[in-house]
Design a protein around this motif. Sequence first.
Motif, PDB file in Angstrom:
ATOM      1  N   VAL A  74       0.811  -1.226   0.000  1.00 45.08           N
ATOM      2  CA  VAL A  74       0.000   0.000   0.000  1.00 45.08           C
ATOM      3  C   VAL A  74       0.844   1.276   0.000  1.00 45.08           C
ATOM      4  N   PRO A  75       1.847   1.446   0.886  1.00 42.39           N
ATOM      5  CA  PRO A  75       2.613   2.698   0.850  1.00 42.39           C
ATOM      6  C   PRO A  75       3.265   2.946  -0.513  1.00 42.39           C
ATOM      7  N   ARG A  76       3.912   1.936  -1.069  1.00 38.53           N
ATOM      8  CA  ARG A  76       4.565   2.094  -2.371  1.00 38.53           C
ATOM      9  C   ARG A  76       3.541   2.385  -3.467  1.00 38.53           C
ATOM     10  N   ASP A  77       2.444   1.652  -3.459  1.00 37.96           N
ATOM     11  CA  ASP A  77       1.398   1.867  -4.469  1.00 37.96           C
ATOM     12  C   ASP A  77       0.878   3.301  -4.426  1.00 37.96           C
ATOM     13  N   GLN A  78       0.661   3.818  -3.238  1.00 33.23           N
ATOM     14  CA  GLN A  78       0.138   5.177  -3.101  1.00 33.23           C
ATOM     15  C   GLN A  78       1.176   6.219  -3.524  1.00 33.23           C
ATOM     16  N   LEU A  79       2.451   5.974  -3.217  1.00 30.89           N
ATOM     17  CA  LEU A  79       3.492   6.900  -3.648  1.00 30.89           C
ATOM     18  C   LEU A  79       3.643   6.898  -5.171  1.00 30.89           C
ATOM     19  N   ILE A  80       3.540   5.741  -5.782  1.00 29.32           N
ATOM     20  CA  ILE A  80       3.601   5.662  -7.249  1.00 29.32           C
ATOM     21  C   ILE A  80       2.415   6.398  -7.863  1.00 29.32           C
ATOM     22  N   ALA A  84       2.452   9.749 -10.404  1.00 24.94           N
ATOM     23  CA  ALA A  84       1.762   9.832 -11.695  1.00 24.94           C
ATOM     24  C   ALA A  84       0.887  11.078 -11.803  1.00 24.94           C
ATOM     25  N   ILE A  85       0.415  11.600 -10.677  1.00 22.81           N
ATOM     26  CA  ILE A  85      -0.546  12.713 -10.741  1.00 22.81           C
ATOM     27  C   ILE A  85       0.012  14.042 -10.257  1.00 22.81           C
ATOM     28  N   THR A  86       1.255  14.052  -9.757  1.00 22.68           N
ATOM     29  CA  THR A  86       1.853  15.307  -9.294  1.00 22.68           C
ATOM     30  C   THR A  86       3.244  15.467  -9.882  1.00 22.68           C
ATOM     31  N   GLY A  87       3.722  16.670  -9.906  1.00 20.47           N
ATOM     32  CA  GLY A  87       5.069  16.946 -10.393  1.00 20.47           C
ATOM     33  C   GLY A  87       6.093  16.777  -9.297  1.00 20.47           C
ATOM     34  N   SER A  88       7.352  16.823  -9.689  1.00 21.20           N
ATOM     35  CA  SER A  88       8.435  16.626  -8.719  1.00 21.20           C
ATOM     36  C   SER A  88       8.781  17.917  -7.972  1.00 21.20           C
ATOM     37  N   GLU A  89       8.022  18.986  -8.203  1.00 20.56           N
ATOM     38  CA  GLU A  89       8.300  20.242  -7.490  1.00 20.56           C
ATOM     39  C   GLU A  89       7.855  20.187  -6.030  1.00 20.56           C
ATOM     40  N   ARG A  90       7.155  19.108  -5.666  1.00 18.83           N
ATOM     41  CA  ARG A  90       6.734  18.921  -4.268  1.00 18.83           C
ATOM     42  C   ARG A  90       7.150  17.542  -3.795  1.00 18.83           C
ATOM     43  N   LEU A  91       7.503  17.436  -2.524  1.00 21.38           N
ATOM     44  CA  LEU A  91       7.840  16.142  -1.932  1.00 21.38           C
ATOM     45  C   LEU A  91       6.561  15.341  -1.768  1.00 21.38           C
ATOM     46  N   ARG A  92       6.560  14.138  -2.317  1.00 20.55           N
ATOM     47  CA  ARG A  92       5.367  13.288  -2.268  1.00 20.55           C
ATOM     48  C   ARG A  92       5.433  12.393  -1.027  1.00 20.55           C
ATOM     49  N   LEU A  93       4.398  12.448  -0.228  1.00 22.52           N
ATOM     50  CA  LEU A  93       4.325  11.694   1.025  1.00 22.52           C
ATOM     51  C   LEU A  93       3.072  10.841   1.056  1.00 22.52           C
ATOM     52  N   PHE A  94       3.187   9.671   1.635  1.00 24.18           N
ATOM     53  CA  PHE A  94       2.024   8.847   1.942  1.00 24.18           C
ATOM     54  C   PHE A  94       1.898   8.877   3.463  1.00 24.18           C
ATOM     55  N   ILE A  95       0.783   9.371   3.957  1.00 24.07           N
ATOM     56  CA  ILE A  95       0.565   9.532   5.393  1.00 24.07           C
ATOM     57  C   ILE A  95      -0.659   8.706   5.766  1.00 24.07           C
ATOM     58  N   PHE A  96      -0.510   7.832   6.752  1.00 27.28           N
ATOM     59  CA  PHE A  96      -1.639   6.983   7.120  1.00 27.28           C
ATOM     60  C   PHE A  96      -1.728   6.782   8.624  1.00 27.28           C
ATOM     61  N   LYS A  97      -2.916   6.350   9.038  1.00 25.80           N
ATOM     62  CA  LYS A  97      -3.200   6.118  10.455  1.00 25.80           C
ATOM     63  C   LYS A  97      -4.287   5.063  10.552  1.00 25.80           C
ATOM     64  N   ARG A  98      -4.203   4.226  11.542  1.00 27.46           N
ATOM     65  CA  ARG A  98      -5.254   3.240  11.813  1.00 27.46           C
ATOM     66  C   ARG A  98      -6.066   3.706  13.006  1.00 27.46           C
ATOM     67  N   PRO A  99      -7.323   3.317  13.066  1.00 25.49           N
ATOM     68  CA  PRO A  99      -8.119   3.653  14.253  1.00 25.49           C
ATOM     69  C   PRO A  99      -7.415   3.138  15.517  1.00 25.49           C
ATOM     70  N   GLY A 100      -7.358   3.979  16.526  1.00 20.42           N
ATOM     71  CA  GLY A 100      -6.702   3.596  17.769  1.00 20.42           C
ATOM     72  C   GLY A 100      -5.266   4.074  17.880  1.00 20.42           C
ATOM     73  N   TRP A 101      -4.649   4.419  16.751  1.00 21.09           N
ATOM     74  CA  TRP A 101      -3.297   4.956  16.801  1.00 21.09           C
ATOM     75  C   TRP A 101      -3.377   6.421  17.191  1.00 21.09           C
ATOM     76  N   SER A 102      -2.406   6.883  17.957  1.00 27.12           N
ATOM     77  CA  SER A 102      -2.442   8.275  18.408  1.00 27.12           C
ATOM     78  C   SER A 102      -1.846   9.243  17.395  1.00 27.12           C
ATOM     79  N   ASP A 103      -1.085   8.734  16.432  1.00 26.61           N
ATOM     80  CA  ASP A 103      -0.448   9.636  15.470  1.00 26.61           C
ATOM     81  C   ASP A 103      -0.379   8.968  14.102  1.00 26.61           C
ATOM     82  N   TYR A 104      -0.001   9.745  13.115  1.00 33.11           N
ATOM     83  CA  TYR A 104       0.107   9.282  11.740  1.00 33.11           C
ATOM     84  C   TYR A 104       1.517   8.786  11.435  1.00 33.11           C
ATOM     85  N   ILE A 105       1.627   7.946  10.426  1.00 26.83           N
ATOM     86  CA  ILE A 105       2.900   7.447   9.918  1.00 26.83           C
ATOM     87  C   ILE A 105       3.157   8.146   8.586  1.00 26.83           C
ATOM     88  N   VAL A 106       4.385   8.593   8.366  1.00 30.39           N
ATOM     89  CA  VAL A 106       4.739   9.301   7.138  1.00 30.39           C
ATOM     90  C   VAL A 106       5.731   8.451   6.348  1.00 30.39           C
TER      91      VAL A 106
END
Length: 130
Positions: A74-80, A84-106
């Motif tokens: 999933v992380p790699r798929d979302q980054l790919i 495909a939909i954004t340019g390289s002028e911005r850093l592309r991040l995949f940020i996710f969280k599961r219910p019950g987690w206190s913070d997000y993963i980048v």
Amino acid sequence: KSPSGSLLPHGKRRLPGPRAQSMTDGRRRGKDAERQVAQRMSGTRTKILGIPAPDVEGTWFAAEVKSYAKAPTVPRDQLIKLCAITGSERLRLFIFKRPGWSDYIVCAFLEEFQEWFGKLAIPQKEKKEV
């Protein structure tokens, strides 16, 4: 001792099976990944088996480095998808969280991270005169 370190009830040594081989392959793959990340991030491998410590440390970061044979895609798929939909002028991040987690993963591709922030050097420690 045998590679698996165990004896069967009749006293004969257990031969290593495919699981034992995959464990050594996994450990080798993990160490290789740690070396590569340490080199690319100008960090240092801790190389301490059995003692709680990060796999790679730098002056400003501590990292757990894993190389899974069956990693979630999933992380790699979302980054790919972002590539495909954004340019390289911005850093592309995949940020996710599961219910019950206190913070997000980048997550980001390390190559893109380095393009943004460069190879991060470790300041040399000054030698003390005696």
